[in-house]
Design an enzyme around this catalytic site. Structure first.
Site, PDB file in Angstrom:
ATOM      1  CB  CYS A  44      -0.105   0.644   2.399  1.00 63.21           C
ATOM      2  SG  CYS A  44       0.414   2.235   1.737  1.00 63.21           S
ATOM      3  CD  GLU A  53       0.657   0.204  -1.703  1.00 63.21           C
ATOM      4  OE1 GLU A  53       0.861  -0.762  -0.933  1.00 63.21           O
ATOM      5  OE2 GLU A  53      -0.102   1.148  -1.431  1.00 63.21           O
TER       6      GLU A  53
END
Length: 630
Positions: free
Chosen positions: A368, A334
């Site tokens: 994020c 990720e």
């Protein structure tokens, strides 16, 4: 009145009706009743009523023990009278075996943790492996749920403590800790406790006509050791996230925490280990790795580790892949994002402003899935821009904990500090490049004058007239910067082109107002991203049944949802006889060694035509071939 001669006729009983019915009718009725019963059973299974009744009974009849976790003075109190440090370098050459820890909002010294070596990492994995073998051999899903419920109870009873520790270690406002650290974690536990066992049940698969006598399934077997490498933006949730799913799936979890937020990990580790211990399990099942790049590299290359989950930058993600390739270790990556929030002209400005602010400035932009690009349709750009400027100019930025130099109650801070000092320079470089190329700074935009006593703050910033040729359009900012990009002529096509120019593809958000959802959804589905929300931001992460992850430079693989939980397991394909006493697969004599070339080929062709040819006459010919060559 006489009633003699009168006969009262009553309907026949069901038993009499059944006796007088011919055999064919009985067969048909029996078949219908059997089919209805089968459908009812299938509906019962599909609705998972039995599964949920079992869980409800478990929750109502089985309480879980509480735990007490020791806390240090800095962990348990808001007040901190320590002076700020001039040097906040986490690596001290005079103490090479340790990571130095500081509050980024005050520069106060918090202590030190071990900078673990490759040998330390290996020893931790050996302990975790031993504990995992015992864990999988002695625990049921119910046992694992009880551990998670104990953790859940502790978190709910100590939210203020957890928020304080997160704020002190990462500089975020306490409310951001409550929303981003605590709420996400308790929802993760709730979801995994409620659905985890069901998601890991064997998955039955259709077999096809040739193998109709078989039962096919996929079962999910614990991998062993799942290693995680977490970033510094959400120290509590990033630590707990994969522990929750990892141990429920039957694994040990060895987690490398960021060197920038290692101080808080000591408290979080004690919570998990105490929960294991109070239930009689080996606390070595969960290991925490602290240290620098050496420790992370050692964890990636450790032969005992079965899978890596990495969250961080694309550059480091590639190094993780390279390291894992030496042992052919699977990875989930990720790698951040450049998420766009699209504001179509059908929106009301007053409705979307709060969402934009939350998306851009939550945790000082260190997310994020934070909003890095606000793409607004031209006809409402001016009014939206002014509304945002008015709100951001009123933001309060400062030290999250009031008794550490803050100006008042904990809620008086809207924006805290950056976790790392180097991020201040990264942000400023991106803004300076954009301004040189024509962007306009409307609020903020200038890094404070360096001070040896002030925290690591960057002011909330609005940057307008951003275009794709600017670095800030392409590169992740990871800071409190709201970039405004206008869509000419309110064109969906032009909007889509702008959104997809990014090398990242994590999340995307389209706001359209209350009456144009189909248009927004149609646009969103053309965006190259792993996740999409319409008229919302961040709520998809509170739906933990959804997988989380992206495409392109945002990485690959998923955590969250059944996909994420199953990714922590070996997918084992199994084929067995449905009725072994009645039907088993055999090798026809015609196909047994030594094989006759003519009879063998003819028999094989007969099988293929019978089961796979759509033409009825070809199927008949297949049967004839089976008789002829069999």
């Amino acid at each position: 009145m006489s009633t003699s001669g009168t006969c009262l006729n009553f309907p026949m009983s069901l038993e009499e009706v059944w006796r007088t019915t011919n055999t064919t009718t009985q067969f048909v009725i029996g078949g219908i009743v059997g089919l209805l019963l089968l459908l009812l059973i299938q509906q019962w299974k599909a609705s998972h009523i039995g599964y949920h009744l079992k869980l409800w009974w478990e929750f109502f009849t089985q309480s879980v023990p509480l735990i007490s976790v020791e806390m240090t003075e800095l962990e348990s109190q808001d007040a901190c009278a320590l002076p700020p440090c001039e040097n906040t370098n986490i690596f001290d050459q005079s103490k090479p075996g340790f990571v130095q820890c500081f509050d980024p909002s005050t520069r106060q010294y918090l202590g030190q943790v071990n900078a673990m070596t490759a040998a330390d990492v290996h020893d931790a994995c050996v302990k975790a492996k031993k504990a995992q073998q015992q864990w999988i051999a002695t625990t049921t899903f119910a046992d694992r749920r009880r551990v998670l419920r104990t953790i859940q109870t502790y978190v709910l009873q100590h939210m203020a403590d957890i928020c304080r520790v997160c704020a002190r270690d990462s500089g975020k406002p306490v409310i951001d800790s409550m929303l981003g650290e605590v709420m996400t974690t308790v929802e993760k536990i709730r979801c995994i406790v409620q659905w985890g066992e069901l998601w890991l049940q064997p998955s039955y698969r259709p077999t096809g006509p040739l193998m109709m006598h078989k039962t096919a399934m996929v079962e999910y077997v614990p991998l062993g050791i799942v290693a995680t490498i977490a970033p510094w933006n959400y120290p509590f949730h990033n630590y707990m996230n994969h522990v929750i799913s990892g141990i429920l799936a039957g694994n040990a979890v060895v987690g490398k925490v960021s060197e920038h937020t290692s101080w808080s990990s000591q408290y979080f580790t004690r919570i998990v280990r105490q929960a294991l211990l109070v239930h009689g399990h080996d606390p070595e099942l969960v290991q925490t790795i602290t240290g620098f790049a050496e420790a992370g590299a050692a964890l990636v290359q450790e032969p005992l580790v079965d899978k890596i989950i990495f969250t961080g930058s694309p550059e480091i993600g590639k190094k993780v892949m390279e390291g894992a390739s030496k042992t052919l270790k699977p990875v989930i990556l990720e790698l951040g994002g450049k998420d766009a929030m699209i504001i179509q002209e059908t929106c009301r400005v007053v409705d979307v402003v709060p969402w934009i602010l939350r998306g851009c400035f939550q945790n000082c932009g260190q997310n994020c899935v934070g909003i890095e690009r606000v793409i607004v349709y031209e006809s409402i750009a001016e009014s939206l821009t002014q509304a945002l400027v008015d709100r951001v100019q009123a933001f309060r930025q400062g030290i999250p904990l009031a008794h550490c130099g803050g100006s008042g109650p904990l809620a008086d801070v809207d924006c805290g500090s950056m976790v790392t000092e180097v991020q201040l320079d990264i942000i400023q470089t991106l803004i300076d490049d954009a301004v040189r190329k024509g962007a306009k700074v409307l609020v903020g935009g200038t890094k404070p004058t360096p001070s040896k006593t002030s925290g690591q703050f960057y002011p909330p910033t609005i940057l307008a007239k951003v275009t794709p040729d600017m670095d800030i359009f392409q590169k992740e900012v990871f800071g409190p910067v709201l970039t405004l990009i206008e869509v000419p002529n309110d064109s969906d096509g032009a909007c889509l082109e702008l959104v997809n120019k990014s090398p990242f593809g994590l999340g995307s958000y389209v706001f359209c107002g209350k009456t144009h959802q189909s248009r927004a959804l149609a646009l969103g589905r053309k965006i190259r991203s792993g996740m999409l929300c319409v008229n919302d931001f961040g709520s998809n992460y509170l739906v933990q049944s959804l997988p989380f992850g992206g495409v392109k430079d945002s990485g690959f693989g998923r955590f969250g949802g059944p996909e994420g939980l199953q990714a922590l397991c070996l997918e084992r394909s199994i084929l067995i006889d449905t009725f072994p006493l009645l039907a088993q697969t055999g090798i026809p004599k015609t196909l047994d060694y030594p094989i006759h070339p003519v009879r063998g080929m003819g028999f094989a062709q007969g099988i293929i035509h019978l089961f796979y040819n759509d033409n009825i006459f070809s199927k008949i010919n297949g049967i004839i071939d089976l008789i002829r060559y069999g």
